[in-house]
Design an enzyme around this catalytic site. Sequence first.
Site, PDB file in Angstrom:
ATOM      1  CG  ASN A   1      26.477 -77.884  15.040  1.00  0.00           C
ATOM      2  OD1 ASN A   1      26.851 -79.055  14.935  1.00  0.00           O
ATOM      3  ND2 ASN A   1      25.981 -77.389  16.176  1.00  0.00           N
TER       4      ASN A   1
ATOM      5  CG  ASP B   1      28.975 -70.275  13.750  1.00  0.00           C
ATOM      6  OD1 ASP B   1      29.681 -69.351  14.197  1.00  0.00           O
ATOM      7  OD2 ASP B   1      28.155 -70.915  14.449  1.00  0.00           O
TER       8      ASP B   1
ATOM      9  CD  GLU C   1      33.457 -70.337  15.597  1.00  0.00           C
ATOM     10  OE1 GLU C   1      33.528 -69.423  16.420  1.00  0.00           O
ATOM     11  OE2 GLU C   1      32.376 -70.921  15.343  1.00  0.00           O
TER      12      GLU C   1
END
Lengths: 576, 576
Positions: free
Chosen positions: A247, A322, A351
Site C-alpha cells: 500500500n 500489511d 491484514e
Amino acid sequence: MASNEFFFGTLNTIDKRVAYSRQRQRGVRHDNRLLPQAPRPGDPPTVVVSTELPHAVERVVCTLQEPQQQTVVLQPAGDHWDLLNWRYFQTWQARLPAYAAGTTVRYTIAAYPAGGGDPLPADEGQTFSYTVGQPGPPQWAHEAIIYQIFPDRFHPGAGHSWREAQSMSDIHGGTLQGIVENLDYVADLGFNCIWLNPFFPDETHHGYHATDYFDVEPRLGDMSVVRRLVEEAHARGIRVLLDFVANHWSSEHPTFRQARADRNSDYYHWYRWREWPDDYETFFGVRELPQINVDHPAAREHLLRSADFWLSDVGFDGYRLDYAHGPSHDFWRAFHDTVKSARPEAWIFGEVVETPPVQLSYDGRLDGTLDFLLMQALRDTFAFRSNGVAQFDAFLNAHERFFPPHFSRPSFLDNHDINRFLWLVGGDRQKLKLAALCQFTLIGPPIVYYGAEVGVTQERDIVQGERHVLEEARQPMRWGGAQDDVLHLFYRDLIHLRRAHPALWRGDRRTVYLDDEAGLYAYTRSDEHETVLVALNLSDHLHRFEAAGHSFELPPWGGDVQIFAADVRAGAQGRR
Amino acid sequence: MASNEFFFGTLNTIDKRVAYSRQRQRGVRHDNRLLPQAPRPGDPPTVVVSTELPHAVERVVCTLQEPQQQTVVLQPAGDHWDLLNWRYFQTWQARLPAYAAGTTVRYTIAAYPAGGGDPLPADEGQTFSYTVGQPGPPQWAHEAIIYQIFPDRFHPGAGHSWREAQSMSDIHGGTLQGIVENLDYVADLGFNCIWLNPFFPDETHHGYHATDYFDVEPRLGDMSVVRRLVEEAHARGIRVLLDFVANHWSSEHPTFRQARADRNSDYYHWYRWREWPDDYETFFGVRELPQINVDHPAAREHLLRSADFWLSDVGFDGYRLDYAHGPSHDFWRAFHDTVKSARPEAWIFGEVVETPPVQLSYDGRLDGTLDFLLMQALRDTFAFRSNGVAQFDAFLNAHERFFPPHFSRPSFLDNHDINRFLWLVGGDRQKLKLAALCQFTLIGPPIVYYGAEVGVTQERDIVQGERHVLEEARQPMRWGGAQDDVLHLFYRDLIHLRRAHPALWRGDRRTVYLDDEAGLYAYTRSDEHETVLVALNLSDHLHRFEAAGHSFELPPWGGDVQIFAADVRAGAQGRR
C-alpha cells in the site's frame, strides 16, 4: 490499567459504522461481489451490483477487458429500502461467461442514467478481476504454526548485546543473524513457520517505512544472511513468510523523491496526488507514508517483481500482507498470480481489519486474512470476561460457518500493534495459557508473537490518553534465565499437541458442554481418526463437570485436553 | 415560514433509524416475513426468521396452531454480519404446508438455545397468521377518487351557521347532516368515494378519543343520519369509508373505566398494563388514549363486531385504518376476514407510517397502505424543490416496482395532521395544481382533503417551535363566494380526467422526458386502449419542449395532458 482496544479503527464507534454503511450504499457499487467469490473452471459466476443514485438507471453493463472484449448487460434483481439513507436502491445481476482454469477475467462496470447521459462507473472506475480456478492455500498452510519475529527486538546475534536504547522507538539491535542463531530455539518449540516483520532498508525500528523492496537494512544484516536464514529455517522444517506492504512505503523512497521533485518524472504516476507536490494520498494521513498507485502498470510491476524476487530468488514461502485493504482487489489478483506462478506452494494472507463480508471478498485473491474478529472475541472472553462463554460459542459457530474452510484465518492473541495478552490480564499466566489452549484447538493456523511463550510483557499500556504508543508491545525478547520456563514448556506442549493431532486443524468442531454462568466450555474436534476433547474453565473457582462422557476437574482458569479414537459426536452433551 | 415536516416520526433522525435498525435485528425476529407475503391456494409459503442472540441457536421451530397442530423445523439459511450491532446473525427458513383458499393459518415461532434451555419466542411471543388466497382490494378501489371529510369542519347543515369557536381545538359545529346536504357538491366534483373521519361519541373536535364504537356523537348526528348519509352517497355512486381506530380509544371508554376501577373486571385484559391501575400502554404516551389489547379474544371480538356492524348493518364500504401499525398482523388478518366476509366488496387500507418493507408486510391483511412516502416525495419535489425531477423519477420508478400493483397505495398531498399543501407553497395555486396533476396521473387512488379544491389553507404553521398544532390543518370548509372557483374547476376537471381515462389508474407508466436542470418532466400512462401523456414544468420559466412526439409550451409551474389512442411506448424520448 490495561485497555481493551477496539481494533477496527475505521469502525470503532457506532457513528463510524453508520457513516460507513451509508457511504457504501450510495452510488454504483460492485464491491467485488461475485457468486461464487472465487469462480471455478466452467462455472459462470454471477456479478452483483447495486445502484443508489439521485436519478433512475436505465441499464447496468459489465465490460470485460480480458480474456476478450465483451459486454454483459445486467438484469434488475430487485428494489430495496435503504433505511439509513432513507431511499430505495436497486440491485442488478448477470452471469459472466465460464472460462477455463487459469483464465484471468478483468472487467469494469457502469450504470447508464435513464434517458441518456454519461455512464457512471462502479466503485470510482475500478477494474475488477479474478483468475479462474485459483487453488487456495497450500496444504501446509492448514498445518502451519507460526512464530512472529520482529527483527529489531528478537536477538542481537554474533555475540552482541542489546543496544542502549533511549526509548522504545529507538533501535534495540536485534539482527537477522540473531534470528539465524536461534532457529533451533524456534524449531524446538515446534513451530513450522515464521512470519518475519520487514527487514528492508529503513531507519525506523519497525521496518514499515522502507526505501527499497529489493534490499536489506544494513543494521539488520545483508542479503547473504537473509538467504542463510531461509535455508537454515527450511533445514529445520520451518517455512518463512515475509511481511510485505504494497500500500505504501517511505516518502524517502527514491521514486517518491523523484516524483515529488519533478512532475515529469516517470514516477509521478506511481503515486496518488491530490495536488502535486505537497498533497498526496497517504496511509491514514501519515505524510511519511505515501500511498503507492498499485494500479499504475510500472508501479505494479515493480511491486510484483519484488514479490517474485523474494520467493523465486531467495526462497521465501509466502507473505503476510500489511494493510491489504488498501490496494485494489485487482492488484491482489495480479499479486496472487505472480506469487503462485513463482512458487505454487506459496501462502499469502492479508491484514484486512474489516467486516467478515469484506474479508471474504478477498477469496481467490488472497489465501486468507488475519482473524481480527477472533482475536477480539478471545480477548473479550478470556481476558476481560465481557463476553460470556455462550456468546463466544455463538460467535465461533457463526464465524466458522461464514468462512469456507479453505479460506485461511490465521489466529493470534496479540501482535506488534496491540497490547500483549499477558499485559491485558495483569500478568496472570493461567489466563494466557487458557486463551492459548483455545486458540490452538481452533481451525485457524495459530500465530505466537515472539516472547509470548516466555513471559515478555509491557511496562505501560499502549493507550496513553489519546495517544497510542504501539512500541510498548515491542519489548525485547527474553533469553536464558529471564524466560518463564513454565510458560515456555506449556507453549512447547501446546504446539506439539496441535502437530500430533491433525483433528485440531482439520476436524469438525462441536460444542459439547457449556455453562455460561459458571464459565465452563468444552468442545470436540473430530476427524476420521480421532476426537480431541477440549475443556475450559473460565472462572475463579475449581469446577468438576462431565462432557462427552469424560470427567474433568479443572482449577480456576484451567483447561484440559483429552484425546480418544472413538468418535463422540453422537455422545452425551450437557448444558447447565 | 411553512415547514416541511418529516412524517415518519419514529424514523425522522439518523439516530432513530440507527436505533430502529439495531433493535429490529436483535433477538428472534420473524416480522411476518412470508414469501410470498400473501400466500395463494396450493402455494406453500416460505417462512423467514432471523436470530441474533448472545448464545448459539440449535434449531428454530414454527408451531402451527391452525388449521391443525403441527410443527415445522426451519433450516439454517445463512450467517450474516450485522454491521451496526457488530455481530453475526443467522437466518432460517422453512416451507409451510400448502392449503386451500380461505384456510386460516396461525403459528408461533421459537428458537431453541444450543444444548438446552427455554425456547425463545419470536417477536415477543406474537402469534402470526394469514388466510390463504386473500382476494386483494375490490375492483372499484383501483378506480376510487376519494374525498376526505372531517365532520366537525365540513358543514353545519340544517341551516345552521358555524359555532363561534374559541380556538382551532374548539367545536366548530360541522354535522353529518351538513355532509348529507352537500353530497351533490361532492358528486359534482366527480368523487366516487368519501373517507369520513370518525363520528363516534367523543368530546374532541377530531373524534379520535371515542367512547363507543357502536354509536354516533350526538353533536354530529345520530344513527339515522349516518344511514341516510350512506344511502344518499350510494345513490350518487359514492362509496363511503369510515375511519376506524383499532389501536386505542378514550380513557373514558366504559371498558377502560371499569378495568381501571376493578382489577377483577372482565375488561382488565382488554388493556396492556405495565402496572395497574396507573401505568398502561398508550398511543405514543398520551394517557387519554389507552392501547387496546387487540389480541385478547373479547376485546378483539368487540372490535370485529363493530367493524362488522358498520358494514353489514349500516352499509359502509370499507375502512381507513388509523395507526394500523399498532395492532398485530394477526389482528388485521382477523379484521380483514371479518370485513370481507361481511362485505366482499369492502376496501380497507391502513395508516402505516413506516418503511416500504414494513408497509408491504400487510399485504394479505390490509388491501394497502396510505402512501406516505409518495406524499413526502410530492412535497419535496413540487412544494420545496429539494428533490429534482430526476430524483423524483428515480423514487417513482423504484416505488412502483417495489409494491405489487394489487396493493392499494392511496395518494394524498395533505391530510388533517399535516400542513396543507397550499400553505406550504405560500398560497401559490399553480404549484398546488401541478402537484395535484401529478398525483392524479399516478397509479394510487387519489385522496383530496376537504377544501383543498377551493383554497382552504391555514393561518399559521403546524410546527410552532417544539409544539405541533395539528388543528391548523383543520380550518373550516369554505362555501359559496369564499371558494376559489378557478381551483374548484381545475379539481373538477382533474377528477373527470381520471375517471374518463382508465389508463391513468391501470396503465403502465413510462418516463418519456426529463430535464433535471430545467425542471421538466413527462411520462405516459398506457393501457391497451389509449395513452395519456403528462407533461410538467416545475420551474419559474416558460418552457417549450417535445416529448413522445408532442410539443408542449408550458408556463411556469404549468402542466399539460394529451390523450391519444396510439401507443407511444416505442416513441421518441428525450433527456437534455
